[in-house]
Design a protein around this motif. Structure first.
Motif, PDB file in Angstrom:
ATOM      1  N   ASN A  19      26.255   8.571  89.090  1.00 24.97           N
ATOM      2  CA  ASN A  19      27.241   9.623  88.855  1.00 24.97           C
ATOM      3  C   ASN A  19      26.923  10.394  87.579  1.00 24.97           C
ATOM      4  O   ASN A  19      27.510  10.178  86.512  1.00 24.97           O
ATOM      5  CB  ASN A  19      28.670   9.087  88.799  1.00 24.97           C
ATOM      6  N   ALA A  20      25.968  11.297  87.696  1.00 19.92           N
ATOM      7  CA  ALA A  20      25.497  12.077  86.561  1.00 19.92           C
ATOM      8  C   ALA A  20      25.533  13.559  86.879  1.00 19.92           C
ATOM      9  O   ALA A  20      25.304  13.975  88.017  1.00 19.92           O
ATOM     10  CB  ALA A  20      24.080  11.659  86.183  1.00 19.92           C
ATOM     11  N   VAL A  21      25.806  14.359  85.854  1.00 19.50           N
ATOM     12  CA  VAL A  21      25.758  15.815  85.961  1.00 19.50           C
ATOM     13  C   VAL A  21      24.805  16.335  84.896  1.00 19.50           C
ATOM     14  O   VAL A  21      24.855  15.922  83.739  1.00 19.50           O
ATOM     15  CB  VAL A  21      27.155  16.443  85.764  1.00 19.50           C
ATOM     16  N   VAL A  22      23.928  17.240  85.302  1.00 16.15           N
ATOM     17  CA  VAL A  22      23.035  17.938  84.378  1.00 16.15           C
ATOM     18  C   VAL A  22      23.306  19.428  84.498  1.00 16.15           C
ATOM     19  O   VAL A  22      23.348  19.964  85.609  1.00 16.15           O
ATOM     20  CB  VAL A  22      21.557  17.640  84.700  1.00 16.15           C
ATOM     21  N   VAL A  23      23.488  20.076  83.360  1.00 20.86           N
ATOM     22  CA  VAL A  23      23.659  21.529  83.324  1.00 20.86           C
ATOM     23  C   VAL A  23      22.583  22.078  82.387  1.00 20.86           C
ATOM     24  O   VAL A  23      22.644  21.893  81.168  1.00 20.86           O
ATOM     25  CB  VAL A  23      25.054  21.931  82.814  1.00 20.86           C
ATOM     26  N   LEU A  24      21.565  22.701  82.954  1.00 18.82           N
ATOM     27  CA  LEU A  24      20.480  23.213  82.131  1.00 18.82           C
ATOM     28  C   LEU A  24      20.941  24.411  81.305  1.00 18.82           C
ATOM     29  O   LEU A  24      21.729  25.234  81.771  1.00 18.82           O
ATOM     30  CB  LEU A  24      19.293  23.624  83.001  1.00 18.82           C
ATOM     31  N   GLY A  25      20.412  24.502  80.074  1.00 15.75           N
ATOM     32  CA  GLY A  25      20.685  25.639  79.218  1.00 15.75           C
ATOM     33  C   GLY A  25      19.542  26.624  79.225  1.00 15.75           C
ATOM     34  O   GLY A  25      18.592  26.519  80.018  1.00 15.75           O
ATOM     35  N   ASP A  26      19.598  27.565  78.304  1.00 11.97           N
ATOM     36  CA  ASP A  26      18.642  28.672  78.306  1.00 11.97           C
ATOM     37  C   ASP A  26      17.231  28.269  77.896  1.00 11.97           C
ATOM     38  O   ASP A  26      16.294  29.047  78.097  1.00 11.97           O
ATOM     39  CB  ASP A  26      19.132  29.790  77.377  1.00 11.97           C
ATOM     40  N   ILE A  27      17.064  27.065  77.297  1.00 14.28           N
ATOM     41  CA  ILE A  27      15.715  26.618  76.928  1.00 14.28           C
ATOM     42  C   ILE A  27      15.390  25.250  77.527  1.00 14.28           C
ATOM     43  O   ILE A  27      14.412  24.618  77.123  1.00 14.28           O
ATOM     44  CB  ILE A  27      15.518  26.585  75.395  1.00 14.28           C
ATOM     45  N   SER A  28      16.172  24.797  78.477  1.00 19.56           N
ATOM     46  CA  SER A  28      15.986  23.450  79.035  1.00 19.56           C
ATOM     47  C   SER A  28      14.750  23.365  79.921  1.00 19.56           C
ATOM     48  O   SER A  28      14.297  24.366  80.491  1.00 19.56           O
ATOM     49  CB  SER A  28      17.213  23.040  79.851  1.00 19.56           C
ATOM     50  N   ASP A  29      14.234  22.135  80.058  1.00 23.91           N
ATOM     51  CA  ASP A  29      13.107  21.886  80.949  1.00 23.91           C
ATOM     52  C   ASP A  29      13.622  21.188  82.210  1.00 23.91           C
ATOM     53  O   ASP A  29      14.349  21.779  82.990  1.00 23.91           O
ATOM     54  CB  ASP A  29      12.043  21.074  80.213  1.00 23.91           C
ATOM     55  N   HIS A  30      13.285  19.923  82.433  1.00 23.81           N
ATOM     56  CA  HIS A  30      13.640  19.232  83.672  1.00 23.81           C
ATOM     57  C   HIS A  30      15.057  18.637  83.620  1.00 23.81           C
ATOM     58  O   HIS A  30      15.516  18.192  82.572  1.00 23.81           O
ATOM     59  CB  HIS A  30      12.676  18.080  83.936  1.00 23.81           C
ATOM     60  N   ALA A  31      15.689  18.589  84.775  1.00 24.58           N
ATOM     61  CA  ALA A  31      16.888  17.765  84.901  1.00 24.58           C
ATOM     62  C   ALA A  31      16.512  16.285  84.838  1.00 24.58           C
ATOM     63  O   ALA A  31      17.143  15.510  84.106  1.00 24.58           O
ATOM     64  CB  ALA A  31      17.603  18.075  86.209  1.00 24.58           C
ATOM     65  N   PHE A  32      15.486  15.885  85.604  1.00 22.86           N
ATOM     66  CA  PHE A  32      14.975  14.511  85.559  1.00 22.86           C
ATOM     67  C   PHE A  32      13.494  14.548  85.201  1.00 22.86           C
ATOM     68  O   PHE A  32      12.733  15.325  85.779  1.00 22.86           O
ATOM     69  CB  PHE A  32      15.081  13.803  86.925  1.00 22.86           C
ATOM     70  N   GLU A  33      13.091  13.701  84.276  1.00 18.45           N
ATOM     71  CA  GLU A  33      11.674  13.433  84.073  1.00 18.45           C
ATOM     72  C   GLU A  33      11.491  11.924  84.134  1.00 18.45           C
ATOM     73  O   GLU A  33      12.095  11.193  83.349  1.00 18.45           O
ATOM     74  CB  GLU A  33      11.158  13.972  82.739  1.00 18.45           C
ATOM     75  N   VAL A  34      10.662  11.467  85.049  1.00 19.60           N
ATOM     76  CA  VAL A  34      10.555  10.041  85.342  1.00 19.60           C
ATOM     77  C   VAL A  34       9.111   9.595  85.203  1.00 19.60           C
ATOM     78  O   VAL A  34       8.240  10.027  85.967  1.00 19.60           O
ATOM     79  CB  VAL A  34      11.081   9.728  86.758  1.00 19.60           C
ATOM     80  N   ASP A  35       8.865   8.735  84.227  1.00 16.13           N
ATOM     81  CA  ASP A  35       7.557   8.118  84.041  1.00 16.13           C
ATOM     82  C   ASP A  35       7.624   6.657  84.458  1.00 16.13           C
ATOM     83  O   ASP A  35       8.704   6.048  84.485  1.00 16.13           O
ATOM     84  CB  ASP A  35       7.128   8.202  82.575  1.00 16.13           C
ATOM     85  N   GLY A  36       6.465   6.085  84.701  1.00 18.43           N
ATOM     86  CA  GLY A  36       6.381   4.691  85.105  1.00 18.43           C
ATOM     87  C   GLY A  36       5.966   3.775  83.971  1.00 18.43           C
ATOM     88  O   GLY A  36       6.097   4.109  82.792  1.00 18.43           O
ATOM     89  N   PRO A  37       5.436   2.605  84.302  1.00 21.98           N
ATOM     90  CA  PRO A  37       5.021   1.636  83.285  1.00 21.98           C
ATOM     91  C   PRO A  37       3.806   2.129  82.505  1.00 21.98           C
ATOM     92  O   PRO A  37       2.989   2.893  83.027  1.00 21.98           O
ATOM     93  CB  PRO A  37       4.685   0.388  84.104  1.00 21.98           C
ATOM     94  N   GLU A  38       3.698   1.665  81.258  1.00 24.32           N
ATOM     95  CA  GLU A  38       2.520   1.956  80.456  1.00 24.32           C
ATOM     96  C   GLU A  38       1.566   0.772  80.416  1.00 24.32           C
ATOM     97  O   GLU A  38       0.393   0.931  80.092  1.00 24.32           O
ATOM     98  CB  GLU A  38       2.939   2.343  79.034  1.00 24.32           C
ATOM     99  N   GLY A  39       2.079  -0.422  80.740  1.00 25.81           N
ATOM    100  CA  GLY A  39       1.249  -1.620  80.845  1.00 25.81           C
ATOM    101  C   GLY A  39       1.299  -2.159  82.259  1.00 25.81           C
ATOM    102  O   GLY A  39       1.594  -1.430  83.208  1.00 25.81           O
ATOM    103  N   THR A  40       1.039  -3.448  82.397  1.00 25.48           N
ATOM    104  CA  THR A  40       1.055  -4.052  83.734  1.00 25.48           C
ATOM    105  C   THR A  40       2.454  -4.466  84.165  1.00 25.48           C
ATOM    106  O   THR A  40       2.673  -4.775  85.338  1.00 25.48           O
ATOM    107  CB  THR A  40       0.128  -5.280  83.770  1.00 25.48           C
ATOM    108  N   GLY A  41       3.406  -4.490  83.244  1.00 24.46           N
ATOM    109  CA  GLY A  41       4.782  -4.799  83.603  1.00 24.46           C
ATOM    110  C   GLY A  41       5.342  -3.747  84.535  1.00 24.46           C
ATOM    111  O   GLY A  41       5.042  -2.554  84.405  1.00 24.46           O
ATOM    112  N   THR A  42       6.143  -4.151  85.481  1.00 22.10           N
ATOM    113  CA  THR A  42       6.668  -3.238  86.487  1.00 22.10           C
ATOM    114  C   THR A  42       8.188  -3.200  86.450  1.00 22.10           C
ATOM    115  O   THR A  42       8.843  -4.081  85.891  1.00 22.10           O
ATOM    116  CB  THR A  42       6.216  -3.650  87.892  1.00 22.10           C
TER     117      THR A  42
END
Length: 426
Positions: A275-298
């Motif tokens: 239950n999230a709301v995102v309202v982008l502004g005049d200089i906003s980038d992504h609503a969601f940015e999703v990265d994964g693991p940096e090591g072997t942990g998952t």
């Protein structure tokens, strides 16, 4: 110790000393109460409100009350073993400054924050430049385009995170490497950093280094014993809320007019954002940015029941970017107001492979098509260099504005400053 007197009448002045863990150097916590503080004063409809200036480490259980305004001078750290309790309706203001002088409230590993606001009396973190005062939920002199006036709120825990080199712990973004209170990560998924409920964080994101700003709310290795709900972030320079690993669940979130990404996931975050709301502004980038693991942990995230509102002015203004081997699920998203060039993107071969393998999944999306877009699947773009995908965007449907059957329950966020000042109609 140098003091700046903001009023002719000083009601009280108390000085406590403590020290950081593993360091015998005393750290001073100064509490100075000053009557009739702030531009708001009584003339803005609020009560006369004393100022309590706080600097350094909080080493024992402490309560901040709503009949004061608390001023953060540089970094204030709730140290291991201590709990900071903040009453509903309390206002906390961060001082201006960049680099080592940037102000922030940091909940270190092993410490807790007990910040329980209410819908009518939220706890407000804002800038000393904001003329809001006691008894108010909004000032009159700042808006969603006033960013970077202080740092932000940082909470750190012992929950697992996936770091490069398979390190167990790491230094959080925004805190210099020689400050050990910035460490996060561990092996306890149920770690408990306290409770945060009905909190509004405004006008933050002070610069601490080249292209390095503090997020509105930073969660590093925070465990699912922590309770996070009803949080809004307004006008932050960098990301609104960033999850660096950890397992914490977060419900009823709103981000408005951030400078970078609204909800950012890194280092194998394994909780649920619901239950999230995102309202982008005049200089906003992504609503969601999703990265994964940096090591072997998952780990696998869940984002569900979200409404994301675009902006046709911002140069970027994307729906979502999935990168770096991200794994998880994004379900029940309603989106409108974006540009015809905005997309939902698979960024590289690794994340495209995860999509093909069913490790990155997409449930229903309902999108109001921008002018110039005729096919909803065109919004879903695979930018992997060598890996092809099939069916990306097949769970999305084009809808008319207001005809959505999924997305956030926005009534849960009617209490927010963004709803009131931004006219969102919740």
């Amino acid at each position: 110790m140098k003091k700046i007197i903001l009023s002719a009448l000083i009601a009280s002045s108390l000085v406590f000393t403590g020290c950081f863990k593993d360091d015998d150097t005393p750290i001073v916590i100064e509490t100075t109460t000053i009557n009739n503080y702030g531009e708001g004063g009584n003339g803005n409809g609020g009560e006369s409100c004393p100022l309590v200036a706080v600097t350094g480490a909080i080493t024992e259980n402490t309560t901040w009350t709503n009949d004061n305004i608390y001023q953060l001078n540089q970094k204030v750290v709730v140290d291991n073993g201590a709990t900071l309790t903040i009453e509903a309706g309390t206002i906390v203001k961060g001082s201006p400054g960049t680099g080592s002088l940037a102000s922030a409230l940091i909940i270190a590993r092993g410490a807790k924050i007990n910040a329980l606001g209410t819908a009518s009396e939220p706890i407000i973190f804002t800038s000393t430049g904001d003329n809001i005062t006691c008894g108010q939920t909004a000032g009159t002199n700042l808006d969603e385009n006033d960013r970077g006036q202080w740092g932000g709120l940082i909470v750190l825990g012992y929950a697992p995170s996936s770091f490069s080199g398979d390190l167990i712990e790491n230094q959080i973004e925004g805190i210099p490497a020689d400050d050990d209170f910035g460490l996060y990560g561990g092996s306890d998924p149920a770690d408990n950093s306290g409770v945060m409920s009905y909190i509004s964080i405004r006008h933050g994101g002070a610069l601490i280094g080249e292209n390095n700003e503090i997020n509105g709310l930073t969660l590093g290795g925070v465990g699912n014993g922590t309770v996070i709900n009803n949080i809004e972030v307004i006008a932050n320079v960098d990301d609104g809320i960033e999850f660096f690993g950890g397992t914490v669940n977060a419900t009823n979130l709103l981000v408005w007019a951030q400078g970078d990404d609204a909800l950012d996931i890194d280092q194998a975050y394994s909780g649920t954002i619901d239950n999230a709301v995102v309202v982008l502004g005049d200089i906003s980038d992504h609503a969601f940015e999703v990265d994964g693991p940096e090591g072997t942990g998952t780990g696998s995230f869940v984002i569900q029941n979200a409404t994301i509102i675009g902006n046709t002015v911002t140069e970027n203004g994307e729906y979502a970017d999935y990168r770096s081997g991200a794994t998880g699920a994004t379900n029940n998203i309603y989106a409108y107001g974006f540009k015809d060039s905005s997309d939902v993107e698979l960024d590289n071969d690794g994340v495209a492979t995860n999509y093909n393998n069913g490790d990155l999944t997409f449930g229903a999306w309902e999108i109001v098509l921008p002018t110039g877009v005729t096919n909803v699947t065109d919004i879903f773009v695979n930018k992997a260099e060598t890996v092809t995908v099939t069916g990306f965007g097949s769970t999305a449907t084009a809808v008319s504005a207001g005809a959505n059957t999924i997305g956030a329950n926005t009534s849960q966020l009617a209490w927010t400053y963004a709803n009131t000042v931004g006219g969102l109609g919740f």
